[in-house]
Design a protein around this motif. Sequence first.
Motif, PDB file in Angstrom:
ATOM      1  N   CYS A  73       0.827  -1.206   0.000  1.00 22.43           N
ATOM      2  CA  CYS A  73       0.000   0.000   0.000  1.00 22.43           C
ATOM      3  C   CYS A  73       0.859   1.253   0.000  1.00 22.43           C
ATOM      4  N   LEU A  81      -7.188   1.363   3.903  1.00 21.66           N
ATOM      5  CA  LEU A  81      -7.238  -0.001   4.431  1.00 21.66           C
ATOM      6  C   LEU A  81      -7.617   0.002   5.903  1.00 21.66           C
ATOM      7  N   LEU A  84     -11.251   0.558   6.231  1.00 21.28           N
ATOM      8  CA  LEU A  84     -12.011  -0.618   5.838  1.00 21.28           C
ATOM      9  C   LEU A  84     -11.997  -1.668   6.948  1.00 21.28           C
ATOM     10  N   ALA A 125     -11.583  -4.426  -0.639  1.00 22.75           N
ATOM     11  CA  ALA A 125     -10.232  -3.862  -0.634  1.00 22.75           C
ATOM     12  C   ALA A 125      -9.848  -3.370  -2.031  1.00 22.75           C
ATOM     13  N   VAL A 129      -9.732   0.358  -1.205  1.00 27.11           N
ATOM     14  CA  VAL A 129      -8.328   0.659  -0.914  1.00 27.11           C
ATOM     15  C   VAL A 129      -7.605   1.042  -2.199  1.00 27.11           C
TER      16      VAL A 129
END
Length: 143
Positions: A73, A81, A84, A125, A129
């Motif tokens: 990331c 993230l 989430l 994700a 993300v």
Amino acid sequence: MTRFDAADAEARLALFVDAIDAHEQRSSPFLTIEADAAAEADGAAGETDESGDGENDDPPWIQYADGTLNLDCTDAELDRLKSLLDEFPAFSIDDLHRPEEAEGTNVRLTARTDPERVAQFLDRAFREVYERPEEYRAWAAEV
């Protein structure tokens, strides 16, 4: 497994569950899921900067093995993230690794749940993300 990609939400969830099952049946070292590199929204991940050196030129990927998820990331993606994860209490961050030679962070998560919930997390994700559009294409790249 007979199919390796899917582009709508229902098919992606089925693909992810089937890929997890195939990974476990084969006792493979890990499962890798990738999402298409191209994003359709302005400013979304996958676009390059004017120099062509965009930080997200490669397709995002998430690996799964024995209840552990592994992903890379950027700082902004890591923030998304963490947000989430508030909706997935069975998932927790185990390790954050920031190599000196690379930009971003490698994240290891533990998932204490069933393949269906892991599939839901994977889809969210990629969409939230990594900012993929609703109809992004996902691939079971390595099972």
